[in-house]
Motif scaffolding. Sequence first.
Motif, mmCIF file in Angstrom:
data_model
loop_
_atom_site.group_PDB
_atom_site.id
_atom_site.type_symbol
_atom_site.label_atom_id
_atom_site.label_comp_id
_atom_site.label_asym_id
_atom_site.label_seq_id
_atom_site.Cartn_x
_atom_site.Cartn_y
_atom_site.Cartn_z
ATOM 1 N N THR A 92 0.072 1.732 -6.639
ATOM 2 C CA THR A 92 -0.709 2.186 -7.794
ATOM 3 C C THR A 92 -0.044 1.717 -9.092
ATOM 4 O O THR A 92 -0.711 1.198 -10.000
ATOM 5 C CB THR A 92 -0.822 3.730 -7.791
ATOM 6 O OG1 THR A 92 -1.330 4.142 -6.513
ATOM 7 C CG2 THR A 92 -1.749 4.219 -8.879
ATOM 8 N N ASP A 197 -4.490 -6.174 -3.882
ATOM 9 C CA ASP A 197 -3.945 -4.854 -3.585
ATOM 10 C C ASP A 197 -3.539 -4.861 -2.115
ATOM 11 O O ASP A 197 -4.364 -4.645 -1.231
ATOM 12 C CB ASP A 197 -4.996 -3.767 -3.865
ATOM 13 C CG ASP A 197 -4.513 -2.390 -3.438
ATOM 14 O OD1 ASP A 197 -3.388 -2.289 -2.901
ATOM 15 O OD2 ASP A 197 -5.275 -1.418 -3.629
ATOM 16 N N HIS A 200 -1.306 -1.916 2.126
ATOM 17 C CA HIS A 200 -1.106 -1.762 3.577
ATOM 18 C C HIS A 200 -0.620 -3.027 4.262
ATOM 19 O O HIS A 200 -0.529 -3.060 5.490
ATOM 20 C CB HIS A 200 -2.439 -1.366 4.237
ATOM 21 C CG HIS A 200 -2.809 0.057 4.043
ATOM 22 N ND1 HIS A 200 -2.253 1.072 4.783
ATOM 23 C CD2 HIS A 200 -3.666 0.632 3.188
ATOM 24 C CE1 HIS A 200 -2.769 2.222 4.402
ATOM 25 N NE2 HIS A 200 -3.630 1.995 3.422
ATOM 26 N N ASN A 220 3.330 -2.319 -0.747
ATOM 27 C CA ASN A 220 4.190 -1.165 -0.502
ATOM 28 C C ASN A 220 5.138 -1.485 0.635
ATOM 29 O O ASN A 220 4.726 -2.064 1.640
ATOM 30 C CB ASN A 220 3.364 0.054 -0.059
ATOM 31 C CG ASN A 220 2.771 0.811 -1.221
ATOM 32 O OD1 ASN A 220 3.369 0.867 -2.295
ATOM 33 N ND2 ASN A 220 1.615 1.409 -1.015
ATOM 34 N N HIS A 222 6.837 1.248 1.659
ATOM 35 C CA HIS A 222 6.979 2.588 2.259
ATOM 36 C C HIS A 222 5.876 2.907 3.273
ATOM 37 O O HIS A 222 5.897 3.981 3.869
ATOM 38 C CB HIS A 222 7.061 3.684 1.197
ATOM 39 C CG HIS A 222 6.003 3.649 0.140
ATOM 40 N ND1 HIS A 222 6.293 3.527 -1.195
ATOM 41 C CD2 HIS A 222 4.668 3.719 0.197
ATOM 42 C CE1 HIS A 222 5.185 3.523 -1.903
ATOM 43 N NE2 HIS A 222 4.177 3.643 -1.078
ATOM 44 N N LYS A 223 4.925 2.007 3.463
ATOM 45 C CA LYS A 223 3.953 2.267 4.524
ATOM 46 C C LYS A 223 4.427 1.585 5.814
ATOM 47 O O LYS A 223 5.205 2.147 6.558
ATOM 48 C CB LYS A 223 2.564 1.782 4.099
ATOM 49 C CG LYS A 223 1.906 2.659 3.016
ATOM 50 C CD LYS A 223 0.477 2.183 2.769
ATOM 51 C CE LYS A 223 -0.173 2.861 1.580
ATOM 52 N NZ LYS A 223 -0.666 4.213 1.862
HETATM 53 C C1 LIG Z 1 -5.688 -0.099 -0.498
HETATM 54 C C2 LIG Z 1 -4.717 0.858 -1.130
HETATM 55 N N1 LIG Z 1 -4.308 0.627 -2.388
HETATM 56 C C3 LIG Z 1 -3.427 1.423 -3.010
HETATM 57 C C4 LIG Z 1 -2.919 2.530 -2.370
HETATM 58 C C5 LIG Z 1 -1.962 3.403 -3.120
HETATM 59 O O1 LIG Z 1 -0.688 3.348 -2.590
HETATM 60 P P1 LIG Z 1 0.447 4.203 -3.299
HETATM 61 O O2 LIG Z 1 0.052 5.644 -3.141
HETATM 62 O O3 LIG Z 1 1.689 3.873 -2.572
HETATM 63 O O4 LIG Z 1 0.443 3.808 -4.731
HETATM 64 C C6 LIG Z 1 -3.321 2.841 -1.078
HETATM 65 C C7 LIG Z 1 -2.804 4.030 -0.406
HETATM 66 O O5 LIG Z 1 -3.090 4.347 0.712
HETATM 67 C C8 LIG Z 1 -4.263 1.984 -0.440
HETATM 68 O O6 LIG Z 1 -4.717 2.250 0.774
#
Ligand SMILES: Cc1ncc(COP(=O)(O)O)c(C=O)c1O
Length: 392
Positions: A92, A197, A200, A220, A222-223
């Motif tokens: 985010t 983005d 995942h 990320n 952390h996923k």
């Molecule tokens: C496609 C996508 N974008 C952004 C995010 C946000 O990730 P974060 O909460 O680590 O910022 C997610 C979270 O599941 C997501 O699925």
Amino acid sequence: MPSFDATTPTLGRAIRHEWSLDWDYLTVNHGSFGATPNIVLAAQSEWRRRLEAQPSRFMRQTLPGALRDAASRLAAFIGGRGQDIAFVENATTGCNAVLRSLRLQPGDEVLVLSHAYGAVRNTVRFVTERAGARMVEAMLPFPRPHPDAIVAALAAAITPRTRLAVLDHITSGSALVLPLARMLDTCHEAGVQVLVDGAHGPGQVAIDLTALNADWYVGNCHKWLMAPKGSGFLHARPDRQDGLHPVTISHGYGKGFMAEFDWTGTADPSAHLAVTAALDFHERLGGAALMARNAAMAAEAAALVAGRLGTETGSGNELAAAMAVVRLPVSGPATTERAKALRVHMLDAGTDIPLHAQAGALWLRLSAQAYNEMPDYEKLADIVGAVVARHA
Ligand SMILES: Cc1ncc(COP(=O)(O)O)c(C=O)c1O
């Protein structure tokens, strides 16, 4: 798609001791917040211990180099160069940095996909509303879309006013691995810049950022890489670093990409520094082989659950990885409120399972990670079947 060996002794139940997850509870939702193994948490604690032993010296002398080492190690895994990668707290924040750095003119358009993540869509709303620009949505076909139809939907939404497209690598509510290379070509051929983005992506699918050539890629750790929470990153192509600023302006303002992003005020950097330990762990569990095994397991699990519920899955194998969606056997209104209420009942019944309303139906999203095995999805089908019978 390679099939996984359900008898592999080193994964599934045999390695659950690596996590502190509550095994009395059914965890088949790795996608939402990941799950960090104990050995990675220990590495994070060790970074914290070093910081707290000599806070000032650590922040001034150790941290800059250590952050760069971690970025280079991440680059070795996802392609690109360490100097083009900055750590941010999460996807985010990374998307916010790119979107809020845009200098939009009235009438400009920013394109999002109909399956975009809500927080990122809100950020696009914010920056377009502020500038008198427009958010335009490309409507993705669903369920089981053909890649050609996805690319066509994107192309149809591009206009001469499109400045930027935000493309999900793997969609959140529908778990589709989008045909990103083709979509990037479509945008670039039309002169449209692209923010991917990839919340995942890393650890779930193989990534080569150099070959992908996105203007910006946010991800990320952390996923699916199982790093500590708060370990997002932003990759900016060298020619897209000028004019790009973190959400928080600090001492590095005007001194270049790395200087601006590597210090945004006092914070705990241990999640970023422990990404190296997470990469080691992911590799130890198989790396590419683990990703292939998880994808094969998710496909088999989705078929199993859809069969037990008498419904269908939402994506074919071509666009799928370690998450999959399955339609719930419910009639009546497919609303977000109903999905939320049912999710609470699932929680009470012993599992957390994301539920989304899309294409006039409610869909569950399951995940397959190293600690999962097929009996988990038999249990999932039991729980979902019972909750639906009682509450839907
Ligand atoms: C496609 C996508 N974008 C952004 C995010 C946000 O990730 P974060 O909460 O680590 O910022 C997610 C979270 O599941 C997501 O699925």
